[in-house]
Write an enzyme that holds these catalytic residues in place. Structure first.
Site, PDB file in Angstrom:
ATOM      1  N   ASP A   1       0.810  -1.219   0.000  1.00  0.00           N
ATOM      2  CA  ASP A   1       0.000   0.000   0.000  1.00  0.00           C
ATOM      3  C   ASP A   1       0.849   1.278   0.000  1.00  0.00           C
ATOM      4  OD1 ASP A   1      -2.271  -1.673   0.214  1.00  0.00           O
ATOM      5  OD2 ASP A   1      -1.952  -1.781   2.374  1.00  0.00           O
TER       6      ASP A   1
ATOM      7  N   HIS B   1      -4.003  -2.128  -6.160  1.00  0.00           N
ATOM      8  CA  HIS B   1      -3.280  -0.963  -6.703  1.00  0.00           C
ATOM      9  C   HIS B   1      -4.288   0.070  -7.202  1.00  0.00           C
ATOM     10  CE1 HIS B   1       0.578  -3.519  -7.340  1.00  0.00           C
ATOM     11  NE2 HIS B   1       0.199  -3.431  -6.087  1.00  0.00           N
TER      12      HIS B   1
HETATM   13  P1  IMP Z   1      -1.996 -12.720   2.167  1.00  0.00           P
HETATM   14  O1  IMP Z   1      -1.061 -12.143   1.161  1.00  0.00           O
HETATM   15  O2  IMP Z   1      -3.448 -12.546   1.810  1.00  0.00           O
HETATM   16  O3  IMP Z   1      -1.661 -14.126   2.504  1.00  0.00           O
HETATM   17  O4  IMP Z   1      -1.823 -11.893   3.528  1.00  0.00           O
HETATM   18  C1  IMP Z   1      -0.639 -11.950   4.305  1.00  0.00           C
HETATM   19  C2  IMP Z   1      -0.334 -10.598   4.928  1.00  0.00           C
HETATM   20  O5  IMP Z   1       0.088  -9.704   3.911  1.00  0.00           O
HETATM   21  C3  IMP Z   1      -1.535  -9.918   5.595  1.00  0.00           C
HETATM   22  O6  IMP Z   1      -1.069  -9.157   6.689  1.00  0.00           O
HETATM   23  C4  IMP Z   1      -2.061  -9.004   4.514  1.00  0.00           C
HETATM   24  O7  IMP Z   1      -2.795  -7.924   5.045  1.00  0.00           O
HETATM   25  C5  IMP Z   1      -0.752  -8.546   3.886  1.00  0.00           C
HETATM   26  N1  IMP Z   1      -0.873  -8.149   2.489  1.00  0.00           N
HETATM   27  C6  IMP Z   1      -0.921  -8.942   1.409  1.00  0.00           C
HETATM   28  N2  IMP Z   1      -0.976  -8.204   0.285  1.00  0.00           N
HETATM   29  C7  IMP Z   1      -0.959  -6.926   0.653  1.00  0.00           C
HETATM   30  C8  IMP Z   1      -0.948  -5.684  -0.074  1.00  0.00           C
HETATM   31  O8  IMP Z   1      -0.966  -5.625  -1.304  1.00  0.00           O
HETATM   32  N3  IMP Z   1      -0.908  -4.567   0.684  1.00  0.00           N
HETATM   33  C9  IMP Z   1      -0.846  -4.601   2.024  1.00  0.00           C
HETATM   34  N4  IMP Z   1      -0.829  -5.720   2.733  1.00  0.00           N
HETATM   35  C10 IMP Z   1      -0.887  -6.880   2.056  1.00  0.00           C
END
Ligand code: IMP
Length: 463
Positions: A20, A48
């Site tokens: 982010d 995005h």
């Molecule tokens: P997952 O990628 O859904 O397995 O989530 C794992 C961790 O990464 C969690 O804390 C999510 O909130 C974080 N996360 C995954 N993708 C993003 C992103 O694009 N932006 C911010 N946090 C992310």
């Protein structure tokens, strides 16, 4: 330079924090002059946000951000995990040129069920996005994943799926879920997308090699952020892909000599969604979880403290984070969850810059700090018990809790809006940028002072 080296025509744009960072707006800046935009990692967990030339807001999850430009060819490379339903939603109404790697793995309906069931079964959840990203990468590692290449071979797809489904239904059962998936259900879900996207499936590694031979301008668009990298991030509170430069290579098949420049995207403050350590966090996660977009969580009195500093010793950080969350709409683009907010952490970012070998950085959301009384920047950590100071981000995630940030405090500034050169910026905003460059030992290529494509100060022209 040999003809197979990309030189500075291939630029990787990677997040330096917890995701982010505003990568979408930075990619859009470079993509409008590019030929190809490539996603190499992650999937629908990314969100995005970017704006078309007409100022229309668009959110991309699975699709590369180059989709907003009809002249750009977009590539979903082999390192991604791809949900075709999300992809179809992302590109609806857009005129697009798209290729999908035959080696990218598909995210299928059982993946998000497993993701959610696993989160519930854990004693302490990771706070995943629930989009099935971890389970899809786990299948890849277990060698039971469904690759996009199978979209072109429906007979073989059914055979592979039959074996995988057996494992998946067992897994759901062992996690205490009552949900089971039949072959018919998955195939019915998949078929319309198979018909639509199978013609876009190619060997993208070979496509990219050819694009480089033709001296095309390529942007490699990172998803998530360096501190969420499976190996380099704050494990286990990370995503399940390589979000850093190593992931660019394994996720595309490009070699290291073909990456011309690496641009690290840094947001002017820090945010994090989900669980995990966050040294500069301004308010306890437990206290913000219930916040909803559009809701007032800061009183006029508290807002006055952020703007004028009256009684700034008490509660300033907490009010700042609430104020930022509201004014900058810091809620997950994918999940709508309120983001945790804190000051810019240059100790953490320095680690990310070093891992990625960044040549330049792009600073986003500088305008969101406009109008604050003071701005803090963390330049070191101090051990809570021994008092020892360090500028090195601890590798042990649990050890991080023993450190507190050491801040440099900079006077706030009125406004950066509409400015198009560094010289126009208020003195303290310049101070802020210079401190960042000095600490990271790399120069800025881009300063974003608004979400629109033209809200930018270009310090260095990439191409
Ligand atoms: P997952 O990628 O859904 O397995 O989530 C794992 C961790 O990464 C969690 O804390 C999510 O909130 C974080 N996360 C995954 N993708 C993003 C992103 O694009 N932006 C911010 N946090 C992310």
């Amino acid at each position: 330079m040999t003809k197979y080296e990309a030189g500075p025509r291939t630029q990787a744009v990677l997040g330096m924090q917890f995701g982010d960072e505003g990568k979408g707006t930075v990619v859009a800046t470079y993509a409008r002059e590019a030929d190809v935009v490539v996603r190499f990692n992650g999937g629908g967990n990314a969100g995005h946000t970017l704006y078309t030339a007409e100022g229309k807001k668009v959110v991309m999850n699975d699709a590369p951000s180059g989709m907003i430009f009809p002249h750009v060819t977009n590539v979903i490379a082999n390192g991604c995990v791809l949900n075709l339903e999300t992809l179809a939603r992302n590109i609806s109404g857009l005129e697009t040129k798209l290729f999908i790697s035959d080696a990218a793995h598909l995210v299928l309906p059982y993946h998000s069920e497993i993701d959610k069931a696993r989160e519930q079964a854990r004693e302490k959840g990771i706070g995943t996005t629930g989009k099935g990203i971890g389970p899809a990468y786990a299948d890849k590692a277990h060698r039971i994943g469904i690759r996009a290449g199978l979209l072109k071979r429906p007979q073989r797809l059914e055979e592979v799926l039959a074996e995988t489904l057996e494992f998946k239904n067992q897994e759901l059962q062992s996690l205490g879920s009552e949900r089971q998936f039949s072959m018919k259900e998955i195939l019915e879900w998949l078929e319309p997308y198979r018909q639509r996207f199978a013609p876009s499936v190619i060997d993208t590694r070979e496509y990219l090699q050819e694009a480089i031979r033709q001296r095309k301008k390529i942007v490699l668009e990172g998803a998530n952020g360096a501190l969420l990298d499976l190996d380099q991030g704050t494990y286990p509170y990370v995503t399940s892909s390589s979000t850093t430069i190593g992931g660019v290579l394994t996720g595309t098949g490009l070699n290291h000599r073909q990456i011309g420049r690496v641009i690290g995207v840094i947001k002017a403050y820090t945010s994090r969604v989900g669980e995990g350590p966050f040294p500069t966090e301004s308010e306890l996660y437990e206290d913000i979880k219930q916040f909803k977009k559009g809701e007032r969580t800061i009183t006029e009195e508290e807002e006055k403290i952020v703007r004028e500093g009256t009684g700034w010793e008490s509660g300033y950080d907490r009010f700042f984070s609430r104020w930022i969350r509201e004014s900058a709409e810091e809620f997950g683009a994918t999940t709508g969850r309120p983001r945790r907010i804190g000051w810019l952490d240059l100790v953490a970012v320095k680690k990310a810059v070093q891992i990625n070998g960044c040549n330049y950085y792009a600073l986003t959301r500088l305008d969101n700090l406009d109008g604050t009384f003071r701005v803090k920047v963390c330049t070191a950590y101090q051990h809570k018990e021994t008092g020892e100071k360090t500028e090195i981000f601890p590798s042990d995630t649990e050890e991080l809790a023993n450190y507190e940030p050491v801040y440099e405090i900079i006077p706030g500034w009125k406004s950066t809006k509409g400015m198009r050169s560094f010289a126009e910026l208020p003195g303290s905003a310049q101070w802020y940028v210079n401190l960042t460059s000095e600490c990271l030992n790399i120069p800025p290529a881009l300063l974003k002072n608004g979400p629109l494509q033209d809200d930018r100060i270009e310090m260095f022209k990439l191409w």
